[in-house]
Design an enzyme around this catalytic site. Structure first.
Site: not given
Ligand SMILES: Cc1ncc(COP(=O)(O)O)c(C=O)c1O
Length: 405
Positions: A144, A229, A258
């Site tokens: 994700f 990530d 976040k």
């Molecule tokens: C590992 C990871 N990358 C990217 C994102 C995407 O972040 P955003 O919702 O701020 O676009 C998330 C969101 O849950 C995430 O858990």
């Protein structure tokens, strides 16, 4: 008498005029402080979700509120057409935090992932010599990384991707945690391996020991970038400053988001080496709000909160204790407890009710948590939680788990 959330006017307005792209629990929140939030009827709840780890420092942390307020009263937005006095220090401090060289600030996690994809491809064409438009990025099953069309195009989650194609080429998916599969998938055109060091949305999935270190050497041998990530796993959530630190692995690019915005403003960034970030020249990438002084001031205070390592240590200590307690209870409704830091995935057994149902029961007892997929309950309280507050929540969690079967 509990007010049914669906009769609350705010919920009715949301139902009538908002897009139905979420399925929230039936609680209407209006106030928060630390690990606690209050609903419109002044019932108090323990926040065991922390806005998917965006609230690692709890609600309205006084130091973050002060940093934001002071900056609100000075300067909020410049665009990158001009310099501002917060961006440079923010980049320097975040690069140091990640033991890397440079920072490219964005706003949301998905934007930062997109940025990392663009950086990796450009690096591949300019530095690795990949033929035009042939760059490949290896990603993991169960990933994700956000909601843009490029990102959902390489997801294997049907609700996330079905109906949103056509999707572009250039991604190869391998099973998560399987370094042999990674080795076989990497080829001459591979520019990067994009991986969550712990898969959050998939249900706090922890890869086998040594996986990240193996990924590092496979990428090194193949001349591909390791892109971590850490949008959800970073900044203390997993009991280390960055989840990659569990294996002493340094990524070429880190994607952060976040908690970097302290639960106040969206702040994300790609942090990486000179070699990669220097491929971008003016006009090739940007964002109106990326690097704005308000975001940078809050981000800098977030880094100061993490600087002495205390919150990170507490995350490791309290999280491990919580997991031991849940495992020791041996609830028949629980198949597995996965944990790194204050990040727990509780896998319910096949005959237990859904994790959504468990979340609803928890809410009735004053704890807000969220299911992910059908059978996983995710627990991720703010890192500022005290042992007593966490005990309070765990007692209620124990009760609910005990009553599921
Ligand atoms: C590992 C990871 N990358 C990217 C994102 C995407 O972040 P955003 O919702 O701020 O676009 C998330 C969101 O849950 C995430 O858990």
């Amino acid at each position: 008498m509990m007010l049914r959330s669906d009769v609350h006017e705010a919920v009715q307005a949301e139902d009538r005029h908002g897009a139905h792209n979420y399925h929230p629990l039936g609680v209407v929140l209006c106030r928060g402080e630390g690990v606690w939030v209050h609903d419109v009827e002044d019932r108090r709840y323990f926040d065991a979700l922390s806005a998917y780890s965006a609230l690692n420092f709890g609600h309205r942390h006084p130091r973050l509120v002060r940093a934001a307020t002071e900056q609100l009263e000075r300067l909020t937005l410049t665009s990158r057409a001009f310099h501002n006095d917060q961006l440079g220090p923010f980049c320097a401090e975040l690069a140091e935090f990640c033991r890397s060289d440079r920072v490219l600030p964005m706003n949301t996690g998905a934007e930062a992932v997109e940025t990392a994809i663009k950086l990796a491809r450009k690096w591949g064409y300019e530095r690795k010599g990949v033929a035009p438009d042939r760059a490949e990025i290896v990603v993991c099953a169960g990933n994700f990384h956000g909601r843009t069309t490029t990102i959902v195009g390489f997801s294997d989650d049907s609700p996330a991707r079905s109906g949103f194609g056509p999707f572009g080429p250039g991604f190869v998916r391998v099973p998560y945690g399987d370094s042999d599969a990674l080795r076989s998938a990497i080829g001459a055109n591979t520019v990067a391996f994009l991986v969550e060091p712990i898969q959050g949305e998939a249900g706090v999935i922890i890869p086998p020991d040594g996986y990240l270190a193996a990924a590092r050497s496979i990428c090194d041998e193949a001349g591909a970038l390791l892109v971590a990530d850490e949008v959800q796993s970073g900044l203390g959530r997993a009991g280390r400053r960055l989840a990659c630190d569990h294996e002493d692995v340094r990524a070429d690019l880190y994607v952060l988001g976040k908690a970097l915005g302290g639960g106040i403003v969206p702040v994300s960034a790609v942090v990486g080496t000179d070699e990669v970030l220097s491929v971008l020249r003016p006009g090739e990438h940007g964002s109106t709000f990326g690097g704005n002084p308000l975001a940078c001031a809050v981000g800098r205070e977030v880094l100061r909160l993490l600087a002495d390592g205390r919150l990170v240590e507490e995350s490791a200590r309290l999280g491990a204790a919580a997991a031991s307690r849940l495992r020791a209870a041996a609830h028949p409704a629980v198949r597995e407890v996965r944990q790194r830091g204050l990040w727990l995935g509780i896998e319910l057994s096949d005959d237990a009710p859904s994790a959504r149902r468990a979340s609803e029961r928890l809410m009735e007892r004053g704890v807000l948590a969220k299911d992910t997929h059908e059978k996983t309950l995710r627990i991720a309280p703010p890192l500022t939680v005290t042992a007593a507050e966490l005990d309070w929540a765990l007692e209620r969690l124990d009760d609910v788990l005990a009553g599921l079967l």
